[in-house]
Write a protein that holds these residues in place. Structure first.
Motif, PDB file in Angstrom:
ATOM      1  N   UNK A  63      -5.282 -39.093  46.920  1.00 43.89           N
ATOM      2  CA  UNK A  63      -6.724 -39.258  47.077  1.00 43.89           C
ATOM      3  C   UNK A  63      -7.419 -39.081  45.725  1.00 43.89           C
ATOM      4  N   UNK A  64      -6.977 -38.122  44.971  1.00 46.89           N
ATOM      5  CA  UNK A  64      -7.429 -37.873  43.604  1.00 46.89           C
ATOM      6  C   UNK A  64      -6.291 -37.142  42.900  1.00 46.89           C
ATOM      7  N   UNK A  65      -6.294 -37.164  41.600  1.00 48.39           N
ATOM      8  CA  UNK A  65      -5.198 -36.532  40.871  1.00 48.39           C
ATOM      9  C   UNK A  65      -5.359 -35.021  40.866  1.00 48.39           C
TER      10      UNK A  65
ATOM     11  N   UNK B   5      -7.481 -51.584  37.654  1.00 45.08           N
ATOM     12  CA  UNK B   5      -6.494 -52.665  37.710  1.00 45.08           C
ATOM     13  C   UNK B   5      -5.055 -52.177  37.680  1.00 45.08           C
ATOM     14  N   UNK B   6      -4.739 -51.172  36.867  1.00 46.41           N
ATOM     15  CA  UNK B   6      -3.355 -50.704  36.778  1.00 46.41           C
ATOM     16  C   UNK B   6      -2.826 -50.180  38.098  1.00 46.41           C
ATOM     17  N   UNK B   7      -3.489 -49.189  38.710  1.00 43.50           N
ATOM     18  CA  UNK B   7      -3.021 -48.685  40.003  1.00 43.50           C
ATOM     19  C   UNK B   7      -3.011 -49.753  41.100  1.00 43.50           C
TER      20      UNK B   7
ATOM     21  N   UNK C  19       1.263 -43.338  43.513  1.00 42.25           N
ATOM     22  CA  UNK C  19       0.046 -43.849  42.902  1.00 42.25           C
ATOM     23  C   UNK C  19      -0.917 -42.693  42.670  1.00 42.25           C
ATOM     24  N   UNK C  20      -1.338 -42.504  41.421  1.00 42.88           N
ATOM     25  CA  UNK C  20      -2.056 -41.292  41.037  1.00 42.88           C
ATOM     26  C   UNK C  20      -3.545 -41.495  40.796  1.00 42.88           C
ATOM     27  N   UNK C  21      -4.035 -42.724  40.776  1.00 42.39           N
ATOM     28  CA  UNK C  21      -5.387 -42.993  40.299  1.00 42.39           C
ATOM     29  C   UNK C  21      -6.147 -43.879  41.279  1.00 42.39           C
ATOM     30  N   UNK C  22      -7.455 -44.020  41.107  1.00 44.50           N
ATOM     31  CA  UNK C  22      -8.252 -44.838  42.019  1.00 44.50           C
ATOM     32  C   UNK C  22      -7.826 -46.301  42.013  1.00 44.50           C
TER      33      UNK C  22
END
Length: 515
Positions: A232-234, A212-214, A205-208
């Motif tokens: 934590x952040x990309x 909705x997507x993550x 998982x790459x995003x906050x």
């Protein structure tokens, strides 16, 4: 975020690993802690469909709290953790949250909320033992509650706010059936197929998770017994290193992430092994054709695409093979039927751009506290809805996006779609990021402006502007080419990858109006 029987089936399997700290929750730990939080929520008198808010960066207890809310029938709103006190207060008050949970990292902002959010009755901090009043420490208040499920678990669901890129954030409230959390919402079952997810995958998982997507991808993955590596952040190189280290099988990204890994030096890209990848799914914004082609050339036919909004009123999906046969498409309708209409509501033939509507999809959504916006998004017949994008279909029914309605430039009476120009500029080897929008023009009403983040921080020179102008003239009709180029140190992109274009555009309109 409800693992259901997977918690008993795979109790010692890691459910979540934080990529930075390597903090881990097994399925047993997640289930037990979520039950404690859920039992605490019930003790406060929170009832099915009551709202709560989460002001948290990507954090283990954010996932625990979501899992707990999904056992209590609650609507939970993950708030963009990068917003100001005023912006957060608007969302927390608008959603009617009765409880807010935050973290040590966000406590400074959270402390500005109690005086602004009178509806909130309970204030919690996840990782502070003795927080300032009126906050209480999460660990302390749940300690006395059992780790077993409550007697009457009901399904809860997120209520996301839009990013606010075209105006004030709005909440998308979807229908919540009164069922056990063992049941799965149709949108999640569809997402499993759309995102190519499978049992036991390793998902990066790459995003906050306030997006909705993550959030939905992890929520779906929990029901599949997946292990989730949460960044934590990309970070561009860390992303590649994590794929190699954890033998990641599935991940979800936005096109900006593709652009950034492609611009890493070749020796850095070649350090890591990507052979474990089965499905790299991208969405949230159109992907420039050249960028996607380069990713397919590099990683092979594992790049999948989806298109749809938080409203879940309709979605499209595109396999690598479909995209190669129809370069630039976001796919065919996966859920709902696509209808392209002009401003008068007339259906348009293939090849002609217009507003994208979905017929027969999910129309049981509303924009919270905004009946006018809800009505505007739905056709008078009640059978079609839209989210504000423009595009066209080809003869085979594949959808091509053109732009957001709010960002169409009308210059001399001609519609110009900034996304086409941005997609070209981002492929220039000296460009890290690009934004295109209209600015006031006495003769034409609006003129095309390009704002560029150069790859070289010191590269924003008149000479680069001239090279970019010539580059555009080589590939675009003259009327589409930017009349001017400005340079910026850092493009205002949200952590989800979405461009905060309104911030740029509004400043230009304000400055030019006062000139």
């Amino acid at each position: 975020m409800y693992p259901g029987p997977k918690a008993q089936e795979y109790p010692d399997r890691p459910a979540v690993i934080m990529a930075g700290s390597r903090e881990t929750l097994t399925y047993r730990q997640l289930d037990e802690r979520a039950n404690q939080v859920a039992n605490y929520f019930r003790s406060l008198g929170l009832q099915r469909t009551d709202p709560i808010a989460l002001l948290m960066e990507n954090h283990l207890d954010m996932i625990v709290a979501m899992s707990a809310a999904e056992r209590c029938g609650l609507y939970y709103t993950p708030v963009n953790s990068f917003l100001s006190v005023e912006e957060v207060a608007y969302i927390v008050d608008d959603c009617g949250a009765q409880l807010l949970l935050t973290t040590a990292a966000k406590l400074e902002v959270a402390q500005g909320l109690p005086s602004r959010c009178p509806k909130v009755r309970h204030w919690l901090v996840a990782d502070v033992a003795d927080p300032p009043a009126p906050f209480a420490g999460l660990a302390a208040v749940i300690e006395e509650f059992p780790t077993t499920p409550g007697d009457d678990e009901r399904l809860g669901t997120p209520m996301f706010y839009s990013s606010g890129t075209t105006g004030r954030p709005k909440a998308v409230k979807r229908h919540l059936p009164d069922v056990s959390p063992q049941e799965q919402l149709g949108i999640e079952e569809m997402g499993k197929r759309l995102f190519r997810m499978r049992e036991g995958m390793t998902f990066l998982s790459t995003a906050p998770l306030y997006h909705s997507g993550p959030q939905s991808s992890i929520s779906i993955g929990m029901r599949l017994g997946a292990t989730h590596i949460v960044m934590d952040r990309f970070d561009t190189e860390q992303f590649l290193a994590l794929i190699d280290e954890f033998k990641v099988t599935h991940t979800m990204v936005v096109p900006t992430m593709f652009s950034r890994v492609l611009k890493l030096p070749k020796d850095v890209r070649d350090k890591y092994d990507y052979s474990s990848l089965e499905a790299v799914v991208h969405g949230a914004a159109p992907c420039p054709r050249q960028v996607k082609q380069e990713m397919l050339d590099w990683w092979g036919p594992v790049i999948y695409e989806y298109y749809g909004g938080t409203e879940a009123n309709g979605t499209c999906g595109c396999t690598p093979e479909e995209w190669l046969a129809n370069p630039g498409t976001v796919g065919k309708a996966f859920f709902g039927e696509i209808v392209i209409r002009d401003d008068d509501g007339n259906e348009l033939p293939p090849g002609q751009p217009g507003t994208i509507w979905f017929r027969g999809g999910n129309s049981s959504f509303e924009y919270l506290n905004d009946p006018e916006k809800t009505a505007e998004a739905q056709d008078s017949s009640g059978t079609m809805s839209k989210i504000g994008d423009i595009g066209y279909l080809n003869e085979e029914g594949y959808l091509f996006l053109t732009d957001r309605q709010a960002f169409v430039i009308i210059s001399g009476g001609v519609n110009i779609y900034p996304q086409e120009i941005e997609n070209l500029l981002i492929t220039h080897p000296e460009v890290m990021d690009a934004a295109v929008f209209g600015v006031p023009d006495e003769d034409f009403g609006e003129a095309v402006k390009a704002v560029i983040q150069p790859l070289d921080p010191d590269g924003g020179t008149p000479e680069l502007a001239q090279r970019l102008r010539e580059f555009c003239l080589e590939h675009l009709a003259r009327f589409k080419c930017p009349k001017s180029f400005d340079f910026i140190d850092e493009m205002p992109r949200l952590p989800t990858g979405k461009l905060y274009k309104r911030q740029l555009r509004d400043q230009y309109w304000k400055d030019m109006a006062s000139a």
